[in-house]
Design an enzyme around this catalytic site. Structure first.
Site, PDB file in Angstrom:
ATOM      1  N   LYS A  20       0.862  -1.179   0.000  1.00 25.45           N
ATOM      2  CA  LYS A  20       0.000   0.000   0.000  1.00 25.45           C
ATOM      3  C   LYS A  20       0.898   1.230   0.000  1.00 25.45           C
ATOM      4  CE  LYS A  20      -4.002  -2.142   2.176  1.00 25.45           C
ATOM      5  NZ  LYS A  20      -5.006  -2.088   3.263  1.00 25.45           N
ATOM      6  N   ALA A  47       2.492  -9.087   5.166  1.00 26.93           N
ATOM      7  CA  ALA A  47       2.704 -10.473   4.757  1.00 26.93           C
ATOM      8  C   ALA A  47       1.383 -11.148   4.431  1.00 26.93           C
ATOM      9  CB  ALA A  47       3.425 -11.236   5.864  1.00 26.93           C
ATOM     10  N   PHE A  48       1.378 -11.947   3.373  1.00 29.75           N
ATOM     11  CA  PHE A  48       0.191 -12.700   2.994  1.00 29.75           C
ATOM     12  C   PHE A  48      -0.053 -13.831   3.984  1.00 29.75           C
ATOM     13  CE2 PHE A  48      -0.751 -10.448  -0.668  1.00 29.75           C
ATOM     14  CZ  PHE A  48      -1.759 -11.050  -1.410  1.00 29.75           C
ATOM     15  N   LEU A  49      -1.317 -14.111   4.230  1.00 30.06           N
ATOM     16  CA  LEU A  49      -1.703 -15.285   5.007  1.00 30.06           C
ATOM     17  C   LEU A  49      -1.730 -16.502   4.086  1.00 30.06           C
ATOM     18  CD1 LEU A  49      -4.603 -13.718   7.098  1.00 30.06           C
ATOM     19  CD2 LEU A  49      -2.252 -14.161   7.835  1.00 30.06           C
ATOM     20  N   ASP A  63     -13.788   1.819  10.028  1.00 28.06           N
ATOM     21  CA  ASP A  63     -14.113   1.110   8.784  1.00 28.06           C
ATOM     22  C   ASP A  63     -14.070  -0.413   8.951  1.00 28.06           C
ATOM     23  OD1 ASP A  63     -14.790   1.149   6.037  1.00 28.06           O
ATOM     24  OD2 ASP A  63     -12.727   0.734   5.496  1.00 28.06           O
ATOM     25  N   GLU A 119     -12.491 -11.391   9.635  1.00 28.69           N
ATOM     26  CA  GLU A 119     -12.194 -12.723   9.096  1.00 28.69           C
ATOM     27  C   GLU A 119     -11.638 -13.616  10.188  1.00 28.69           C
ATOM     28  OE1 GLU A 119     -10.027 -13.068   5.487  1.00 28.69           O
ATOM     29  OE2 GLU A 119     -10.961 -11.316   4.554  1.00 28.69           O
ATOM     30  N   ASP A 179      -6.658  -4.983   7.161  1.00 26.72           N
ATOM     31  CA  ASP A 179      -7.017  -3.686   6.576  1.00 26.72           C
ATOM     32  C   ASP A 179      -7.186  -2.607   7.651  1.00 26.72           C
ATOM     33  OD1 ASP A 179      -6.986  -4.699   4.006  1.00 26.72           O
ATOM     34  OD2 ASP A 179      -9.101  -5.249   4.053  1.00 26.72           O
TER      35      ASP A 179
END
Length: 572
Positions: A268, A373-375, A441, A446, A461
């Site tokens: 981002k 980092a991606f999960l 927001d 999740e 996020d």
């Protein structure tokens, strides 16, 4: 005879033109590269960066960026070692050494069923992914070298004139001048692999895991090998009409970057300066996406001992070399341009913004941003996306029921799974976290399906946090003030962080010094954390005065008695 000579002349002219084009676009760039490699002026930082290995190059870029923006390093505090851990005399180290951060997890981890991934299955899956990646690279190289589809120099010339930023890339690809990189190998000791294997029912990583420091280091320094839009943006691509801008927010742009160790992160870019506050007339759903908020949220989450935010780090990215030159997405390639100030910029084609005034720009190539980092893949670890019971109205007018009904929590308690699990207490943890960062927001949350109804919520996020340090949005605390319930563990950590020796702002200030983009937060934002922490503790005190500590502080099964939410709301 004259016609024959004229044909020979035209043929010679054509051959001369082709030879000139070949010399200009093929041989001359090679000569230039050779000259640049031999002649490196002492005052040229670009040449110095190019001569460094990848990790040192990133460090050099950081030094240049820091000098350009004159970032203050005053009050830096204790020195830190290369692992990112604070040295002797560190307040942060004293915090993590406190008994609260060393008590055994409850319930204790019993076996493989408490880990998110089965290690052998995950490694087989990742090996297949790497093999497919290598296969795709080979196919791409083979397609470039096909002799059956000749490319006219005229078409290449037109493309290079229209898109000057990537003309050399197009020309090299279409004339088979691109060298094939060595196949990637899955390294079992890669930090992102170890991060995935370490996720368990208590959090995204163990308290004392050395893997997280290594993962942050790798995301900060490893070179990128691909860049692309995220899956949700791809799904919406083409579903919006760029000629009709309903709400010109122009504030949302993110990319998926893959590194040389095959790890992935969500990038981002910087959209707002650190000393800027969100305008008071902005709705929360058109607020800026702040890269520094993502970084600060990870550090705060770790200090609170939630461990529900994916590891996030700041990085200076060369948008030309590390995004444009490694992406194979033609739509992403097409949104790059050079601004009037000679900075390299790019914007989102859709679905969020369609105009160049919403672009982000390097300086001229370097752009700072956050990398999360991606999960693990949903194929390995399915996740539920659940609407937040305290979701806000995403319209210019109107309110949700919780905003007008003080007894709303009674309704929530009667609905599965909030009536029989720790889910409601986890929602309140999330509200405490969001109130501290000022995030309005949180429309969904999740969680991993493997851990069932009592699994932890993943705090994804967080880029709309830390927007206004001068305002405390009390409505974010509604789950706590209406339900008057909080975990004992959460309350103890909050009380500790209100103590002078472990003041939350001091912990955050020191923790954020680990990031290369420091300062991540301005001083008013750090002090706002202390102020908001006191508001949370006063809210809990009001609930305890009204209902008693035994009813408010959850120290056992989720099914314990809870206070009347209407009375709780009135009291707080």
């Amino acid at each position: 005879m004259l016609g024959l000579r004229r044909d020979r002349l035209l043929t010679l002219l054509l051959l001369g033109a082709l030879l000139s084009a070949d010399l200009y676009f093929h041989l001359w760039p090679q000569v230039q590269r050779q000259l640049r490699s031999r002649e490196r002026p002492r005052g040229c930082p670009c040449a110095r960066r190019a001569s460094l290995p990848a990790p040192d190059r990133a460090a050099a870029a950081s030094d240049l960026h820091a000098a350009a923006h004159n970032f203050s390093r005053a009050g830096r505090g204790p020195e830190q070692d290369h692992s990112g851990r604070s040295g002797p005399g560190s307040k942060l180290q004293a915090l993590f050494a406190h008994p609260l951060y060393n008590v055994p997890e409850e319930p204790p981890l019993l076996g493989p069923e408490d880990s998110l991934l089965a290690s052998q299955e995950a490694l087989r899956y990742y090996r297949r992914k790497v093999a497919r990646w290598n296969s795709g690279q080979e196919r791409s190289a083979g397609a470039e070298s096909k002799p059956s589809a000749p490319i006219s120099h005229r078409s290449v010339l037109l493309k290079t004139w229209l898109v000057p930023l990537w003309r050399h890339k197009i020309y090299k690809e279409q004339l088979n001048l691109t060298s094939l990189d060595a196949p990637l190998q899955l390294q079992l000791e890669a930090s992102w692999v170890q991060f995935h294997l370490g996720i368990n029912r208590h959090g995204l990583y163990p308290r004392s895991s050395p893997v997280i420091s290594k993962l942050l280091h790798d995301m900060r320094h490893f070179p990128t090998i691909s860049a692309d839009y995220s899956q949700d943006e791809k799904a919406l691509l083409g579903a919006c009409d760029c000629t009709q801008i309903v709400k010109p927010s122009g504030v949302h742009l993110k990319l998926v970057l893959r590194f040389s160790d095959f790890g992935k992160a969500m990038f981002k870019p910087m959209r707002q300066q650190r000393d800027e506050e969100t305008p008071v007339d902005f709705f929360y759903f058109i607020d800026f996406q702040r890269h520094n908020a993502e970084i600060a949220a990870f550090h705060l989450d770790r200090i609170l001992d939630f461990r529900r935010v994916p590891p996030t780090v700041g990085r200076l990215v060369n948008v030309t070399k590390e995004i444009l030159e490694v992406t194979k997405n033609e739509i992403l390639q097409s949104v790059f341009f050079v601004s009037p100030a000679s900075n390299v910029c790019f914007f989102a084609k859709c679905p969020y913004m369609c105009k160049t005034e919403y672009a982000v720009c390097g300086n001229p190539h370097l752009l700072e941003g956050s990398l999360s980092a991606f999960l693990p893949s949903l194929n390995l670890a399915p996740r539920l996306s659940v609407p937040n019971p305290w979701i806000r109205s995403y319209s210019l007018a109107g309110k949700e029921e919780w905003e007008v009904n003080p007894r709303y929590c009674d309704t929530v308690r009667q609905v599965y799974p909030y009536n029989s699990s720790n889910r409601l207490l986890n929602i309140i943890d999330m509200a405490v976290f969001d109130f501290l960062i000022g995030n309005m927001d949180r429309h969904h949350y999740e969680m991993f399906t493997k851990f069932g109804d009592d699994g932890f919520l993943i705090h994804l996020d967080n880029a709309r946090g830390f927007g206004r340090h001068s305002h405390d949005e009390m409505s974010i605390l509604s789950p706590l003030s209406q339900c008057c319930r909080i975990k004992k563990k959460t309350l103890l950590h909050l009380q500790l962080l209100a103590h002078a020796d472990y003041r939350l702002s001091d912990m955050m200030r020191e923790s954020l010094l680990e990031d290369q983009l420091t300062p991540i937060l301005t001083e008013p934002h750090l002090l706002a954390l202390d102020r908001r922490l006191q508001i949370i503790l006063r809210t809990v005190e009001g609930c305890i005065e009204a209902h008693g500590e035994q009813s408010v502080v959850a120290n056992g099964p989720a099914g314990q008695s809870a206070p009347d939410s209407g009375q709780a709301n009135w009291t707080s």
